[in-house]
Each structure stands twice: as structure tokens, then as C-alpha cells.
Design an enzyme around this catalytic site. Structure first.
Site, PDB file in Angstrom:
ATOM      1  N   GLU A 124       0.854  -1.183   0.000  1.00 36.92           N
ATOM      2  CA  GLU A 124       0.000   0.000   0.000  1.00 36.92           C
ATOM      3  C   GLU A 124       0.892   1.236   0.000  1.00 36.92           C
ATOM      4  OE1 GLU A 124      -2.729   0.455   3.300  1.00 36.92           O
ATOM      5  OE2 GLU A 124      -3.821   2.047   2.271  1.00 36.92           O
ATOM      6  N   GLY A 264       2.776   2.446  10.848  1.00 32.31           N
ATOM      7  CA  GLY A 264       2.511   1.657  12.057  1.00 32.31           C
ATOM      8  C   GLY A 264       2.380   0.178  11.763  1.00 32.31           C
ATOM      9  N   ALA A 265       1.519  -0.151  10.817  1.00 28.39           N
ATOM     10  CA  ALA A 265       1.289  -1.549  10.484  1.00 28.39           C
ATOM     11  C   ALA A 265       0.460  -1.616   9.219  1.00 28.39           C
ATOM     12  CB  ALA A 265       0.536  -2.256  11.608  1.00 28.39           C
ATOM     13  N   MET A 266       0.319  -2.839   8.681  1.00 26.63           N
ATOM     14  CA  MET A 266      -0.363  -3.006   7.401  1.00 26.63           C
ATOM     15  C   MET A 266      -1.250  -4.233   7.397  1.00 26.63           C
ATOM     16  SD  MET A 266      -0.884  -1.804   4.456  1.00 26.63           S
ATOM     17  CE  MET A 266      -2.075  -2.590   3.390  1.00 26.63           C
ATOM     18  N   GLU A 267      -2.469  -4.035   6.899  1.00 21.90           N
ATOM     19  CA  GLU A 267      -3.533  -5.034   7.009  1.00 21.90           C
ATOM     20  C   GLU A 267      -3.550  -6.089   5.907  1.00 21.90           C
ATOM     21  OE1 GLU A 267      -4.048  -1.696   6.237  1.00 21.90           O
ATOM     22  OE2 GLU A 267      -5.617  -1.495   4.726  1.00 21.90           O
ATOM     23  N   HIS A 300      -7.009  -2.419  15.033  1.00 23.85           N
ATOM     24  CA  HIS A 300      -7.215  -1.678  13.785  1.00 23.85           C
ATOM     25  C   HIS A 300      -6.924  -2.553  12.564  1.00 23.85           C
ATOM     26  CE1 HIS A 300      -7.098   2.050  11.272  1.00 23.85           C
ATOM     27  NE2 HIS A 300      -6.246   1.321  10.562  1.00 23.85           N
ATOM     28  N   GLU A 301      -5.768  -3.176  12.549  1.00 28.08           N
ATOM     29  CA  GLU A 301      -5.397  -3.984  11.371  1.00 28.08           C
ATOM     30  C   GLU A 301      -6.324  -5.180  11.245  1.00 28.08           C
ATOM     31  OE1 GLU A 301      -3.526  -2.341   9.536  1.00 28.08           O
ATOM     32  OE2 GLU A 301      -2.709  -1.011  11.067  1.00 28.08           O
ATOM     33  N   GLU A 323     -10.175   3.761   6.080  1.00 24.09           N
ATOM     34  CA  GLU A 323      -9.421   4.239   7.243  1.00 24.09           C
ATOM     35  C   GLU A 323     -10.307   4.929   8.279  1.00 24.09           C
ATOM     36  OE1 GLU A 323      -6.804   2.975   7.851  1.00 24.09           O
ATOM     37  OE2 GLU A 323      -5.943   2.383   5.937  1.00 24.09           O
TER      38      GLU A 323
HETATM   39  N1  PHE Z   1      -3.181   0.867   5.821  1.00 25.28           N
HETATM   40  C1  PHE Z   1      -2.343   0.983   6.976  1.00 25.28           C
HETATM   41  C2  PHE Z   1      -3.295   1.171   8.144  1.00 25.28           C
HETATM   42  O1  PHE Z   1      -3.869   2.183   8.359  1.00 25.28           O
HETATM   43  C3  PHE Z   1      -1.390   2.109   6.967  1.00 25.28           C
HETATM   44  C4  PHE Z   1      -0.320   2.035   5.933  1.00 25.28           C
HETATM   45  C5  PHE Z   1      -0.403   2.816   4.792  1.00 25.28           C
HETATM   46  C6  PHE Z   1       0.763   1.218   6.099  1.00 25.28           C
HETATM   47  C7  PHE Z   1       0.580   2.770   3.834  1.00 25.28           C
HETATM   48  C8  PHE Z   1       1.754   1.181   5.161  1.00 25.28           C
HETATM   49  C9  PHE Z   1       1.662   1.969   4.029  1.00 25.28           C
HETATM   50  O2  PHE Z   1      -3.610   0.324   8.842  1.00 25.28           O
HETATM   51 ZN    ZN Z   2      -5.836   1.542   8.609  1.00 25.40          ZN
END
Ligand code: PHE
Ligand code: ZN
Length: 878
Positions: A124, A264-267, A300-301, A323
Site C-alpha cells: 500500500e 505503524g502496520a499493514m492489514e 485496527h489492522e 481508514e
Molecule cells: N493501511 C495501513 C493502516 O492504516 C497504513 C499504511 C499505509 C501502512 C501505507 C503502510 C503503508 O492500517
Molecule cells: Zn488503517
């Protein structure tokens, strides 16, 4: 990346669909070979247009069309694009594309890269195109099968999305694994991890009886520090079933913690990848805030699996669709899990600290923007935090039941879709019959609305007449603003402090305790109120607006004492304090000494001493608005030194008057027994730290703080008191000793050292720049790791008003140099840190000019990434 502008109105579906994606990775740090086999489908009636696939810094190796090698006359390949001209005229055909990438050289941390020897991906928003040529946009949903090949020793672990289907030996020390994800997904949710990691396992059974294996992968030796994350995951899964009726949909859910991560993290579907800061925790190394963040981000994730993955975004303009809604869901989870009012106060503090300044400065944009030149720069407080507030307002307007009906319709109607904000709102309209057209302006219009309020009590008619006028200040590119639908919760209190519940309201539409502001002006009349009442507006912060209400200090103090909504009780105190802080700032600038109004001190100390309130609330009550908050409220011609001196002076006065109460708290509030990160215990520690911070102004010398740090059995108290010591007595022998001892103890734990770096980067005053430079030269800093960069340079630029805003501009020049250096490695992190300068126009003229020069220096530098170019230009107002 070209840096040109993308416009929502240009959206067109693709001429081709991609039904399945079969990927093979032959992993090598310098030369990974990626083979991608795409089964393509030409949409009905599409003419024989060429197919253009996205790429970014790719090395093209080979193309096959329907199994046959394509001659160079049939396509054109560059690092950023693959155009296939001469396509079969059939509805279905296949493409096989071979590319080569170098994970070890990937410093942008987008696409396939290495973190501490582990292969991982971040796709992402537009990272998949750094792996292979693709229609890299969220409305192209495909079924992925991924085969990973790697040397066993280097990468015993091979992970991707979905379920594992095959694995085996390839000889010569290599092995492979195959993963299949049955859920169609956009490319930004693709993930791969390969390396040598330890695993923590657990199980979950969904409400309908489906067993799910839970796995958290961390570096060897850190397994014990993943226990809290696992617990948070199980609680999130359960909560989402109970509260929103959402179940998990694969047989395995994996989380991998990596130490180099831009966000922070990625889903990613079934395979979340996390910044290790938001996974690893134990009492010795993590603070209460770390624990709360881990819980919130794990949730969140996980919640994204429905809001983001099952239902994704049609295009990146719809980012808030996933988001904003997912932040709303994680906020509700934390509120249900911890203390709702304390959570709400923290949310509002964060919103005002990050989103309000964004919305009133040069980077302001609507929750759903109409244009972007670099999508990475739109992962903002506005999209996330204001996006969540908009969903919350929807729930307020519709009420719990109707909101739930609308959301359920959204889940059933759009499961498997790439949807838009219009689709989302239509579900609530269709489920309830409510017209949301005026409400939708919240998505389309930037800027924080202002409600100007005036009130008078008519003694003979026994009426309270309240005039409310709405307006939205102009934002870049939007001079004229539309009228908004603002849901405003209210309460009335009689002179004895009792809430008046029998309410007759005229002049406005209202439901329950919500006023619906829709016109420019409303004359709201509260009838039959026997004595002059005190009005409480925007209870529980029902709308993200600024209220300009010249309420008397006595009225605010009345609310601070009698409000039954704990959030609003805090808000009234905070408003009272803000008045005093603004007055004190003015006095400081005029060379006068700071005097603090007695009614504020009395209100604060009464709340502090009210043992019927939970400790966390009392801690919030006496934590005055920060320097950045005061600057935001003053709005123009800011002298950060005056703000600092004023706030410090007010704190001194409060400390002098409240010494007894603070001492009492310091002695008795800490929870006994072993450390537990629960909200109640955390609240006690927060109150304790607030008390200690005041006591350093009257009683506690630096020498008294050292033993507290040395004997602390948890990181919250240890780093909290260290921060107080170092900020209150910078350069003192006690402070330097404590810093040295802390470094010695935690020198091999980078996440703890980040706290040590941040504490030092945020020491107020003119000497901190030098300290930051010195710290950059130590082994604890690395420009390559985003967490280190954020902890030191990020905290300095965004969290140290007096240290960063030096009148001679030296720190601005320092930042400009760092941004330019960092941009060559990691544009996304560079651009993010540069947003610290977004409020430069509200500084006093001398600093403002220095800031402008530094920003221009960045803008004029060449080369510059599209990310930093975009932020620099917009911040300057170009
Ligand atoms: N989509 C992720 C989140 O909000 C954030 C994110 C965006 C991480 C782009 C990496 C790169 O949970
Ligand atoms: Zn998110």
C-alpha cells in the site's frame, strides 16, 4: 512516478480485468526473480486498446503472451511501465511477466525489501508495482497464488496471504512453499515474508465454529514480548463478532513484526505486517502508552479484514472509506475495553493536536480529497482521525439502531466490492430513509467549522436564548464554503448544578440531546427554565468543530464541577485553563510576570482531589493544554518562547497552591503489586506522573527523582520520571546521570533507546539542536531506520516548540538538510517529517521568514522525490 496530479473526476474502470495472479519468487538479496502469470479478461465491448501496466524502478526480463515469448515489437518496457500493444483479440488471454528486483537495495521500504535479514513487502498504496508490472490500483481484484523459493538456511520461513497449500524441497539447500488466497483482493493487500523468525501460536474459534490458527512472528528471543499482542488479537476478534457481527474468514491469521517499517502496520490479507514497536511489549521495556497503542493497532489492522479487505476502496480518493471507518471501529473497541471517557479525551486531544492544525494550514484537504499528486502524502490525520469523527457523527445523527442497520447493509451489499463514499452513505440512506446529502459535505469540504455562540437568559419569560452561527474558514483552493449539518449534543445545568432534563426546545430541529445545526444561523430557545441555566455544548465532542462561546469563567467552573459527562467536565476545565494560558502568554510577551486566576486553580484542585473520579480522569484534568495547543488557539504571530514561559508560570502557580494534594497523590496513588498494563493501573501511573511533574516546581529537587527512576519496576514510571527530570533540569548532574544509566541498561534494545532519543530531542530551549546533532553521531542513531529517525529528528521537529523554533532559524536549516539527505533514501519518511513545518505561517515574523527560507531551500533542491516536492510546495503555498 511522474509527480503529476491525479483527479477523482478522471476515474475510469480498467479495460481489462485480472482474474488470477500466479506469482513465483526466487528470492535473492541482490537479484530476486519474480514471475507473474496473469489471466486477463477483456471487458465487454472494449476496443483493441493497448494494455498499460504500472511499474516503478523495475528491471524487465521477459514477457510471454498466451504462453509464447513476445517479440520486442509487441511491447515496450521501461522501469515505470509495460505497454503491451498487440494483444490477442480473444476475451481471455494470459500474460507471463518476468522482472528482477534487488530487495537489499530497496531503501524506500516500498515493494520487496529486507529488514534485519528478513524479506518482507509493503504494497500500500503503490508498492506492488515495485515487484512486478501490474494494474496497480485498488479496483482490480484478483485471486492470488504465491510460490516462494529460497535457501532453507537463509529463509526457513516462507509466508504469503491466504492458506498454505504446498511446500517441499528443491535440492541444493533450497525449498519452496505455495500459498493460495481464495478471496479476491487488490494488489495493495499482497504480502510476502521470508526469513528466520520465531513464532508464538494460539487458537481462536469463531462464533460460527470455524477454528483459526493465530501466529505472531518475531525475532528469535523476543517471543515473550508478543504475548500482549496475541491477547489483544483474540480480544479484537471476539469483540468484532459481538459488536459488529464480523467473523474472520481464513483458517490462519498471521502477524509479522519487522524493525524497518514506514508506518505503524499493514492489514495485508491474512498476513499483517507490523512495525515491531506495535507488537513487542513487556513491563521492563514498554510504557502504558505502548501497551494501549499495541492493543489499538492490532485491533485496527484486524478490523480492516472487513472494512478495507472484504470491502475495499474503488480508488485512493476513497481512502477514508476504509481508514475513517476502521479508526472509528478501533476507537470503539478501546472505549469498550478501557474507560470510554478517558479514551474520548485522548482522542480529542490527538485530533486537536494533529488534525486541527492540518485543517487550518497549507496542507488542509477534505476527508475525501479531489486531487493528489502523491498518494503517500494523504495518509493524514484528516483522512484517519477526522474520517473517524465523521462516522461517529453519522452514528450520533442516526442513533445506535439505525446506524447499525445501515452498516449491516453496507457489509452485505458491498462484500467483495471496491466501493466509494457515495456507496457507503447510500447504505445508511436506504436503510433509514434519512437524507444525508447535507451531511456528506463533511467528506467534501476541508477546514474545521466554527460555531459562534451567544446566549442570554430572559428572566421574565424563563427562556434561554442561544444564537448559533456556523462558518468554515477558507482553505487552500476552497474560498467559499457550504453549510454543514453539525450534530451538537447539549446539556443544561441549574444554579445548584443539577442537570435539567425536561427540555422544550424551539428554533431548531433536535432529537434527544442533539441539536441539528443546518442553517447559517439558528436562534435556539430553551423554554421553561426557571433559573438562569448553564449551557454545555458539544458534549462528548459530538462534532469536530471549534466553538467560540464567550461563556463566563464562572459558568465554565460550574460545568467543571457539575457536568455529568466526564468528557465535558474535562473540556470545561481545559477551556478555562486555555483562557488563562492565552492571557499569560500575552502577559509574558509584555514583560509581565504570570499570575494565575484563582478560580482556575480552585477548579483544577477540586477535580484533582475528587476521589469519585477515576485516577486517569484526574490526571487528564490537571494536564494543561500543551504548548502547541496554546499556539494553535492563539493562531497568529506566535512566539514559542512566550508560550513556554507562560505555561510554565501557570504550572508554577498551580504547584504552589496544590502542593499538599500533589504530595498526597505522589505518596498514595501508585497501584500495588506486580505491574499490570490495565487501564485502571495505567491511569494511576498517569496521575502520579502528573503530580510529580508539578512537585518538581515546588519541592522535589533533581536528586530526589534519581532514586525513583532507579527503583522503578516498569518502563512507564522509569521513562516518565526520566522525562520530567531531563526536561525540568536539563544539563543538571542528576539528569545526565539518569540518562547515562538508562543508556547503559537499554543500549541493546533499540525500541527503548528510541524513548531515550525522544526525551532528549524534546528538551525545551536553545541547546537541544546541539544535543540532537551529537546524538546523530552516536551508534544509537541510524538514518536508515524510520523508527530512529522519527524518535530523534521527528520528535525534535514536531514535539519541541522552543528547541526547534529558534529565532535564528538554525534548526529549520538543520531540518532542511536532513530532509534532503533522507529524501534520497526514503522519500515517504522524509515527507512525513517535513509536515512538522505546516504551521510556519502562524509564527511571529522573524521565525516565519527563517522558516520560509529553509522551506524554499528544500523546494529548490534537485533532485527531489514527488513526496517531498508535494509537501514542500504545498507548505510554502505554491
Ligand atoms: N493501511 C495501513 C493502516 O492504516 C497504513 C499504511 C499505509 C501502512 C501505507 C503502510 C503503508 O492500517
Ligand atoms: Zn488503517
Amino acid at each position: 512516478m511522474t509527480g503529476h496530479e491525479v483527479r477523482l473526476e478522471d476515474y475510469k474502470p480498467t479495460a481489462f480485468e485480472i482474474e488470477t495472479v500466479d506469482l513465483t519468487f526466487r528470492l535473492d538479496p541482490a537479484r530476486t526473480i519474480v514471475t507473474s502469470r496473469l489471466s486477463m479478461r477483456r471487458r465487454n465491448g472494449e476496443p483493441a486498446s493497448p494494455l498499460v501496466l504500472d511499474g516503478d524502478e523495475l528491471t524487465f526480463v521477459e514477457l510471454k503472451i498466451d504462453g509464447h515469448a513476445a517479440g520486442s515489437d509487441r511491447f515496450e518496457a521501461s522501469p515505470s511501465r509495460l505497454e503491451v500493444r498487440d494483444l490477442p483479440q480473444t476475451e481471455f488471454f494470459t500474460l507471463e511477466i518476468v522482472t528482477e528486483v534487488a530487495p537489499a537495495d530497496n531503501t524506500k521500504l516500498m515493494g520487496l525489501y529486507r529488514s534485519s535479514g528478513v524479506y518482507c513487502t509493503q504494497c500500500e498504496a503503490e508498492g506492488f508495482r515495485r515487484i512486478t508490472y501490474f494494474l496497480d490500483r485498488p479496483d482490480v481484484l484478483a485471486i492470488y497464488t504465491t510460490r516462494i523459493e529460497a535457501p532453507k538456511e537463509d529463509a526457513p520461513l516462507l509466508l504469503s496471504n491466504g492458506n498454505p497449500t504446498d511446500s517441499g524441497d528443491l535440492g541444493e539447500g533450497w525449498h519452496y512453499a505455495v500459498w493460495h488466497d481464495p478471496h479476491p483482493k487488490p494488489s495493495y493487500l499482497f504480502a510476502l515474508v521470508a526469513g528466520d523468525l520465531a513464532v508464538v501460536r494460539d487458537d481462536f474459534v469463531t462464533a460460527s465454529g470455524r477454528p483459526v490458527k493465530l501466529e505472531i512472528y518475531v525475532e528469535h528471543g523476543k517471543e515473550a514480548r508478543a504475548a500482549y499482542a496475541m491477547d489483544a488479537l483474540k480480544r479484537s476478534m471476539k469483540w468484532d463478532e459481538e459488536r459488529f457481527g464480523r467473523e474472520y474468514d481464513l483458517s490462519v491469521f498471521m502477524i509479522v513484526a519487522v524493525s524497518d517499517f514506514n508506518m505503524g502496520a499493514m492489514e495485508n490479507k491474512g498476513l499483517n505486517i507490523f512495525n515491531d514497536k506495535y507488537v513487542l511489549a513487556d513491563a521492563d521495556t514498554a510504557t502504558d502508552t505502548d501497551y494501549a497503542n499495541i492493543e489499538a493497532i492490532i485491533a485496527h489492522e484486524y478490523f480492516h479484514n472487513w472494512t478495507g479487505n472484504r470491502i475495499t476502496c474503488r480508488d485512493w480518493f476513497q481512502l477514508c472509506l476504509k481508514e475513517g471507518l476502521t479508526v472509528y471501529r478501533d476507537h470503539e473497541f478501546s472505549a469498550d475495553t478501557r474507560s470510554r471517557p478517558v479514551k474520548r479525551i485522548a482522542e480529542v486531544r490527538l485530533l486537536k493536536a494533529h488534525q486541527f492544525p492540518e485543517d487550518s494550514g497549507p496542507l488542509a484537504h477534505p476527508v475525501r480529497p479531489l486531487r493528489y499528486s502523491e498518494i503517500n502524502n494523504f495518509y493524514t490525520a484528516t483522512v484517519y482521525e477526522k474520517g473517524s469523527e465523521v462516522v461517529r457523527m453519522l452514528a450520533t445523527i442516526l442513533g445506535t439502531e439505525d446506524f447499525k442497520r445501515g452498516l449491516d447493509l453496507y457489509f452485505t451489499r458491498h462484500d467483495g466490492d471496491a466501493a466509494t463514499i457515495e456507496d457507503f452513505l447510500a447504505c445508511f440512506e436506504d436503510a433509514t430513509g434519512v437524507d444525508l446529502s447535507q451531511f456528506s459535505v463533511w467528506y467534501h469540504q476541508a477546514g474545521t467549522p466554527v460555531l459562534s455562540v451567544g446566549s442570554r437568559y430572559d428572566t421574565s419569560a424563563k427562556k434561554l436564548i442561544v444564537d448559533i452561527e456556523q462558518s468554515v474558514p477558507p482553505t487552500p483552493g476552497e474560498e467559499r464554503k457550504k453549510l454543514m449539518h453539525i450534530p451538537l449534543r447539549f446539556g443544561l445545568f441549574d444554579p445548584q448544578g443539577k442537570e435539567i432534563t425536561a427540555r422544550t426546545v424551539s428554533g431548531i430541529e433536535f432529537s434527544g440531546d442533539v441539536l441539528h445545526i443546518r442553517e447559517r444561523k439558528h436562534a435556539v430557545v430553551f423554554e421553561n427554565v426557571i433559573d438562569r441555566p448553564t449551557l454545555s455544548l458539544n458534549r462528548s465532542f459530538s462534532a469536530p468543530v471549534n466553538i467560540r462561546y464567550e461563556q463566563s469563567s464562572a459558568d465554565l467552573a460550574h460545568l467543571a464541577r457539575f457536568e455529568t459527562d466526564p468528557y465535558s467536565r474535562w473540556q470545561s476545565l481545559s477551556d478555562l485553563a486555555m483562557r488563562e494560558l492565552i492571557r499569560a502568554t500575552g502577559a509574558t510577551r509584555d514583560g509581565q510576570t504570570v499570575r494565575c486566576d484563582g478560580s482556575l486553580i480552585e477548579s483544577l484542585l477540586t477535580t484533582l482531589d475528587d476521589s469519585s473520579l477515576e485516577p486517569a480522569l484526574r490526571g487528564q484534568a490537571i494536564s494543561l493544554p500543551g504548548e502547541a495547543d496554546i499556539a494553535r488557539e492563539i493562531g497568529t504571530d506566535i512566539d514559542p518562547d512566550a508560550v513556554h514561559a507562560a505555561r510554565s508560570g501557570v504550572m508554577d502557580e498551580i504547584a504552589r497552591h496544590g502542593q499538599d494534594v500533589f504530595e498526597n497523590i505522589g505518596e498514595s496513588i501508585l497501584p500495588g503489586g506486580r505491574y499490570s498494563p490495565d487501564a485502571e493501573a495505567a491511569g494511576r501511573r498517569a496521575l502520579y506522573l502528573a503530580a510529580i511533574s508539578y512537585l518538581t516546581r515546588v519541592a522535589l529537587p533533581p536528586e530526589a527523582l534519581l532514586p525513583i527512576i532507579r527503583s522503578a519496576d516498569n518502563m512507564t514510571i522509569m521513562s516518565g520520571v526520566l522525562g520530567i527530570l531531563v526536561h525540568r533540569f536539563p544539563g543538571s548532574a542528576g539528569a545526565e546521570t539518569a540518562l547515562a544509566e538508562f543508556e547503559l541498561r537499554f543500549r541493546d534494545n533499540p525500541l527503548v533507546i528510541d524513548k531515550w532519543l525522544s526525551i532528549q530531542a524534546t528538551i525545551p530551549g536553545p541547546n537541544t539542536l546541539e544535543r540532537v546533532l551529537q546524538l546523530m553521531g552516536t551508534r544509537h542513531f541510524s538514518i536508515e531506520n524510520p523508527n530512529r529517525v522519527r524518535a530523534l529528528i521527528g520528535s525534535f521537529a514536531a514535539g519541541n516548540p522552543t528547541g526547534f523554533n529558534l529565532p535564528d532559524g538554525a534548526a529549520y536549516d538543520f531540518l532542511a538538510g536532513q530532509i534532503i539527505d533522507l529524501d534520497a533514501r526514503n522519500p515517504q519518511v522524509a515527507a512525513r517529517i517535513l509536515t512538522a513545518m505546516r504551521s510556519w505561517k502562524s509564527l511571529e515574523p522573524v521565525r516565519r521568514e527563517r522558516a520560509r527560507i529553509a522551506l524554499s531551500e528544500i523546494a529548490q533542491h534537485s533532485p527531489l522525490s514527488p513526496d517531498v516536492r508535494d509537501i514542500a510546495d504545498r507548505t510554502l503555498g505554491q
